[in-house]
Design a protein around this motif. Structure first.
Motif, mmCIF file in Angstrom:
data_model
loop_
_atom_site.group_PDB
_atom_site.id
_atom_site.type_symbol
_atom_site.label_atom_id
_atom_site.label_comp_id
_atom_site.label_asym_id
_atom_site.label_seq_id
_atom_site.Cartn_x
_atom_site.Cartn_y
_atom_site.Cartn_z
ATOM 1 N N SER A 31 -62.136 28.464 -6.229
ATOM 2 C CA SER A 31 -62.703 29.489 -6.811
ATOM 3 C C SER A 31 -61.377 30.404 -7.796
ATOM 4 O O SER A 31 -61.501 31.066 -8.709
ATOM 5 N N ASP A 32 -60.236 30.175 -7.011
ATOM 6 C CA ASP A 32 -58.959 30.830 -7.622
ATOM 7 C C ASP A 32 -59.223 32.564 -7.483
ATOM 8 O O ASP A 32 -58.385 33.134 -8.089
ATOM 9 N N LYS A 33 -60.030 32.804 -6.710
ATOM 10 C CA LYS A 33 -60.387 34.400 -6.697
ATOM 11 C C LYS A 33 -59.525 34.878 -5.436
ATOM 12 O O LYS A 33 -59.518 36.041 -5.070
ATOM 13 N N ASP A 34 -59.315 33.934 -4.430
ATOM 14 C CA ASP A 34 -58.833 34.652 -3.169
ATOM 15 C C ASP A 34 -57.254 34.561 -3.291
ATOM 16 O O ASP A 34 -56.733 34.130 -4.443
ATOM 17 N N TYR A 35 -56.222 34.820 -2.242
ATOM 18 C CA TYR A 35 -54.815 34.776 -2.532
ATOM 19 C C TYR A 35 -54.450 33.431 -2.491
ATOM 20 O O TYR A 35 -53.179 33.121 -2.548
ATOM 21 N N THR A 36 -55.160 32.591 -2.164
ATOM 22 C CA THR A 36 -54.749 31.226 -1.954
ATOM 23 C C THR A 36 -55.025 30.472 -3.465
ATOM 24 O O THR A 36 -56.222 30.583 -4.011
ATOM 25 N N ASN A 37 -54.074 29.672 -3.992
ATOM 26 C CA ASN A 37 -54.691 28.708 -5.097
ATOM 27 C C ASN A 37 -53.676 27.517 -5.195
ATOM 28 O O ASN A 37 -52.535 27.414 -4.437
ATOM 29 N N ASP A 38 -54.053 26.841 -6.193
ATOM 30 C CA ASP A 38 -53.253 25.516 -6.516
ATOM 31 C C ASP A 38 -52.701 24.749 -5.429
ATOM 32 O O ASP A 38 -53.191 24.156 -4.799
ATOM 33 N N MET A 39 -51.324 25.170 -5.327
ATOM 34 C CA MET A 39 -50.379 24.097 -4.232
ATOM 35 C C MET A 39 -50.019 24.898 -2.978
ATOM 36 O O MET A 39 -49.089 24.428 -2.374
ATOM 37 N N CYS A 40 -50.586 25.870 -2.904
ATOM 38 C CA CYS A 40 -50.174 26.988 -1.916
ATOM 39 C C CYS A 40 -50.134 26.128 -0.391
ATOM 40 O O CYS A 40 -49.375 26.564 0.403
ATOM 41 N N TYR A 41 -51.370 25.434 -0.075
ATOM 42 C CA TYR A 41 -51.245 24.679 1.114
ATOM 43 C C TYR A 41 -50.475 23.480 0.838
ATOM 44 O O TYR A 41 -49.699 22.939 1.627
ATOM 45 N N ALA A 42 -50.447 22.820 -0.280
ATOM 46 C CA ALA A 42 -49.952 21.277 -0.437
ATOM 47 C C ALA A 42 -48.703 21.251 -0.527
ATOM 48 O O ALA A 42 -48.082 20.307 0.217
ATOM 49 N N VAL A 43 -47.795 22.289 -0.786
ATOM 50 C CA VAL A 43 -46.383 22.008 -0.524
ATOM 51 C C VAL A 43 -45.765 22.808 0.689
ATOM 52 O O VAL A 43 -44.466 22.760 0.961
ATOM 53 N N SER A 44 -46.483 23.538 1.270
ATOM 54 C CA SER A 44 -46.013 24.225 2.476
ATOM 55 C C SER A 44 -45.619 23.450 3.597
ATOM 56 O O SER A 44 -46.202 22.449 3.819
ATOM 57 N N VAL A 45 -44.458 23.807 3.903
ATOM 58 C CA VAL A 45 -43.868 23.215 5.281
ATOM 59 C C VAL A 45 -44.764 23.264 6.405
ATOM 60 O O VAL A 45 -44.513 22.719 7.517
ATOM 61 N N GLN A 46 -45.551 24.271 6.330
ATOM 62 C CA GLN A 46 -46.393 24.412 7.571
ATOM 63 C C GLN A 46 -47.925 23.912 7.269
ATOM 64 O O GLN A 46 -48.665 24.208 7.761
ATOM 65 N N GLY A 47 -48.005 23.001 6.366
ATOM 66 C CA GLY A 47 -49.353 22.472 5.929
ATOM 67 C C GLY A 47 -50.376 23.477 5.628
ATOM 68 O O GLY A 47 -50.220 24.260 5.003
ATOM 69 N N GLY A 48 -51.496 23.238 6.155
ATOM 70 C CA GLY A 48 -52.631 23.887 6.046
ATOM 71 C C GLY A 48 -52.685 25.488 6.633
ATOM 72 O O GLY A 48 -53.723 26.004 6.452
ATOM 73 N N ASP A 49 -51.618 25.769 7.146
ATOM 74 C CA ASP A 49 -51.363 27.261 7.737
ATOM 75 C C ASP A 49 -51.827 28.247 6.772
ATOM 76 O O ASP A 49 -50.983 28.382 5.786
ATOM 77 N N HIS A 50 -52.695 29.046 6.803
ATOM 78 C CA HIS A 50 -52.999 30.046 5.890
ATOM 79 C C HIS A 50 -52.204 31.452 5.988
ATOM 80 O O HIS A 50 -52.160 32.143 5.103
ATOM 81 N N THR A 51 -51.259 31.449 7.125
ATOM 82 C CA THR A 51 -50.520 32.622 7.297
ATOM 83 C C THR A 51 -49.071 32.282 6.728
ATOM 84 O O THR A 51 -48.383 33.317 6.520
ATOM 85 N N SER A 52 -48.867 31.033 6.020
ATOM 86 C CA SER A 52 -47.519 30.941 5.498
ATOM 87 C C SER A 52 -47.676 29.822 4.366
ATOM 88 O O SER A 52 -47.267 28.788 4.299
ATOM 89 N N THR A 53 -48.426 30.566 3.368
ATOM 90 C CA THR A 53 -48.786 29.793 2.070
ATOM 91 C C THR A 53 -47.465 29.643 1.351
ATOM 92 O O THR A 53 -46.744 30.627 1.086
#
Lengths: 132, 623
Positions: free
Chosen positions: B455-477
């Motif tokens: 939805s692009d309405k939260d703090y998460t968007n686009d590649m924030c999980y995709a390229v994170s070194v902590q993967g799906g971790d929502h606390t370190s996007t």
């Protein structure tokens, strides 16, 4: 405290009969004439722990740095802990005016005992189970 | 002299030999890596280094690290960072949990502990002012979280009282422990603290289990470490607390208000394994929790005025006796909506179960939701599971969580985590891996936190999980490779809570850090040098991966396939994560950090960050 994560404030209630002061073998403890707080003379204190045993609430402790008895001295009548607690919006600690029939000794309770009651108050029947 | 904010000593525990030694770091290492996630990554690089790809995360040689940082216990919101080679991502995850253990170990005189080896029988580590010792934990092994903690708490207090009967009342020690999930090496098991706090991402509970380490306990009577500029710290501390106190949303509702609004308003809440991200079920709204189950509205750990925790207790009905926190938003979503559960009581029950079994409350229900979707699609049958696994059936999910924790039946497969379970089930069913991975909502093996990107309405968007070194971790996007470096990367390294960092300004936080340590650090130095150094080292180790799974550069730096399916319902129906934007922002992220177009750190970047010795290992990934 008997239930993990349920820590309770653990403070001196200034009992009218001051068992700690009476128990001290070297007269290191005295009372503040105005506020009734227990004062420790760190020069005299020998760190024997008699006051801890005598206290109904196990309030005094030996300070890790000098091994001398440490008891709340009410910050000379303006306790800083109350100040920050009110500032933080908790109002868990407040200054109350003492009524004539409130016996201070009722508040000189073992914190484990207080925590046990609180566990039951918070968790109902489960509170009975989770205490030690 | 030790820089301000550090106790200056670390414990090095060899569980195989039952030897405990002390060690310390040179000042420049501390200045470069700070603490927590940073220092943990450095330890892993120094101790494992080029052997990384061959090291099984559940082998005795894997170092398990409990790291505090210089600001832990001093800045509001004390936490501890648990790290090691992750059995889930095969990289490094800095997984933090709120616990007094972090404060107690520092007052006992240590900055952290590194465990290696494997104990012959279950043990726990007890750290006091007199040093550390290993204690037999055979009587605690097999107990659920709540019973473990109650017994441990009582036992340790009695031991301490016996040793020093005369110093006053011994209050609760700080402890971290594992439940049955950790003991049975469920890949994404959590390291637990209190009754319901957890270091969930990374699966370090299973690493503890693999070492026969049931718990770590600390009780210190000393002071927190001296700071470099006490007067400045005092003023900044007052200011930070004042800012935390103004965060009325957290103080009133924690993150509990999001269970409804993240679904209804921002359409970013997982519903039935992310098949939808929108719902309008008011039964999972916060008033239901508040009026019916909350027994304490303000609860926090040591030195925190944000107090986002609220205590929930079910006093009657079939789940009577369940106690947990809010549940916070993540667990409302994962132990609730993601399983099709929209009832506050049922949600509290599944959350409590996660705590008791020592599961990660995000990762385990993600895998359970995945299994339920496979059941919905007829890929997993009643025969495979042993019962019907319908959405919203709390009892069925209760059973499945137990089966996972004890690795029974299908639970044994699901205990491998969503990614590995998908591969195993594909093999079982003779299907192609892609056919099953398309429903798996994970990035690099790590199940995605409960904030969607579509939805692009939260703090998460686009590649924030995709390229994170902590993967799906929502606390370190991942954000842009610049601003995120002074955010989560810094918080996990200085080790304090992200929720006490949301009120005070970044300037205040970095002034605080400078006043504590005396290091000349700034927001900018963290964004350009310190942060990228830690993340680049994490990235290098993540690329090396292994031994069971490695992630292909670029191909695996992507969102789960589900995020490219249009949202089927709600106000943002039809919206989808835009692949083109993901690609553009991924490249921008790599470029900012000085990685090449496939995300491999460049030689000049490694040289600039003082990581030249990593370069030879990156050669094989470059084309």
């Amino acid at each position: 405290m008997p239930f993990p994560g349920l820590e309770v404030p653990h403070l001196c209630a200034q009992c009218q009969d001051y068992p700690c002061v009476n128990a001290c073998p070297v007269e290191a403890l005295s009372t503040d004439p105005v506020y009734g707080a227990v004062l420790v003379d760190r020069e005299k204190c020998i760190g024997c722990g008699a006051c801890i045993t005598a206290c109904p609430g196990t309030v005094p402790y030996l300070h890790p740095e000098d091994n001398k008895s440490t008891i709340c001295d009410l910050c000379g009548g303006e306790p800083r802990c109350v100040e920050v607690c009110v500032e933080a919006g908790y109002n868990a600690l407040t200054i109350v005016n003492e009524g004539p029939s409130v016996h201070r000794k009722l508040y000189s309770r073992d914190p484990v005992d207080t925590a046990r009651d609180l566990a039951v108050k918070l968790f109902g029947e489960k509170g009975e189970e989770v205490i030690e | 002299m030790t820089p301000g904010g550090y106790a200056g000593k670390w414990l090095d525990v060899d569980l195989s030999k039952e030897e405990i030694e002390e060690f310390s770091f040179p000042d420049e290492t501390l200045e470069q890596y700070f603490g927590g996630r940073g220092v943990a990554t450095k330890i892993l690089w120094d101790r494992v280094g080029r052997r990384w790809s061959d090291l099984d995360a559940l082998a005795p040689e894997n170092p398990l690290i409990f790291a505090t940082g210089p600001m832990t216990g001093i800045y509001p919101g004390a936490r501890i960072c648990v790290s090691g080679k992750s059995p889930v991502s095969n990289g490094v995850v800095g997984s933090t949990a709120a616990t007094e253990f972090a404060v107690e170990i520092r007052t006992a005189g240590y900055d952290g502990v590194v465990f290696t080896g494997k104990a012959e029988k279950p043990v726990y580590l007890l750290v006091t002012d007199e040093g550390a010792e290993l204690v037999d934990a055979s009587h605690l092994w097999g107990l659920d979280g709540e019973k473990t903690l109650i017994k441990l708490n009582k036992e340790v207090r009695e031991t301490l009282k016996k040793r020093k009967p005369n110093v006053g009342l011994w209050k609760e020690p700080g402890s971290m422990y594992i439940g049955p999930a950790g003991e049975n090496m469920v890949k994404h098991a959590a390291v637990m603290a209190k009754i319901c706090h957890a270091a969930g991402y990374g699966g370090y509970g299973s690493v503890m289990g693999s070492k026969n380490l049931k718990a770590v306990v600390a009780k210190g009577r000393g002071r927190l470490p001296e700071v470099s500029a006490p007067e400045s710290v005092y003023l900044l501390w007052r200011k930070a607390h004042r800012d935390c106190m103004t965060d009325t949303t957290f103080r009133r509702w924690g993150t509990g208000h999001l269970g409804y609004s993240c679904g209804a308003e921002t359409s970013s809440e997982p519903v039935r394994n992310w098949q939808e991200e929108w719902h309008d079920e008011k039964t999972i709204g916060v008033p239901h929790y508040m009026d019916r189950y909350w027994v304490k509205v303000k609860w926090s750990d040591f030195n925190c005025t944000t107090n986002c925790m609220k205590v929930s207790c079910i006093k009657a009905g079939r789940w009577k006796g369940d106690i947990t926190d809010v549940p916070d938003y993540e667990l409302q979503a994962y132990c609730g909506t993601n399983l099709g559960i929209f009832d506050a009581g049922d949600n509290i029950h599944i959350s409590t179960l996660m705590d008791k079994l020592g599961h990660s409350g995000i990762n385990c229900p993600n895998t359970m939701g995945y299994a339920a979707e496979l059941y919905q699609r007829g890929i997993l049958t009643e025969e495979d599971i042993g019962f019907k696994l319908e959405w919203g059936d709390t009892e069925a999910f209760d059973r499945l969580a137990h089966m996972m924790a004890y690795r029974e039946g299908i639970g044994d497969v699901l205990a491998e985590g969503t990614y590995r379970a998908a591969l195993r089930i594909a093999e079982m069913k003779g299907l192609k891996p892609e056919e099953l991975l398309r429903y798996a909502v994970q990035v690099k093996g790590i199940e995605v936190g409960a904030h969607g990107t579509r939805s692009d309405k939260d703090y998460t968007n686009d590649m924030c999980y995709a390229v994170s070194v902590q993967g799906g971790d929502h606390t370190s996007t991942a954000v842009d490779g610049y601003s995120d470096m002074s955010d989560a990367v810094f918080q996990d390294s200085a080790v304090f809570c992200m929720f006490t960092a949301s009120g005070p300004s970044q300037e205040l936080i970095f002034d605080f850090a400078k006043a504590v340590t005396g290091f000349p650090i700034t927001v900018d130095s963290w964004r350009r040098v310190n942060g990228p150094r830690i993340v680049t080292l994490q990235k290098a180790l993540l690329l090396m991966g292994g031994p069971d799974v490695t992630w292909e550069p670029l191909k695996d730096d992507d969102n789960p396939p589900r995020f490219y399916e249009p949202l089927p319902s709600g106000p943002y129906k039809g919206m989808v994560t835009d692949r083109e934007r993901v690609d553009i922002r991924t490249q921008a992220y790599f470029e900012t950090l000085g990685w090449d177009e496939r995300g491999i750190p460049k030689k000049e970047t490694l040289d600039r960050l003082g990581l030249s010795d990593v370069d030879p290992l990156m050669e094989r990934f470059r084309q």
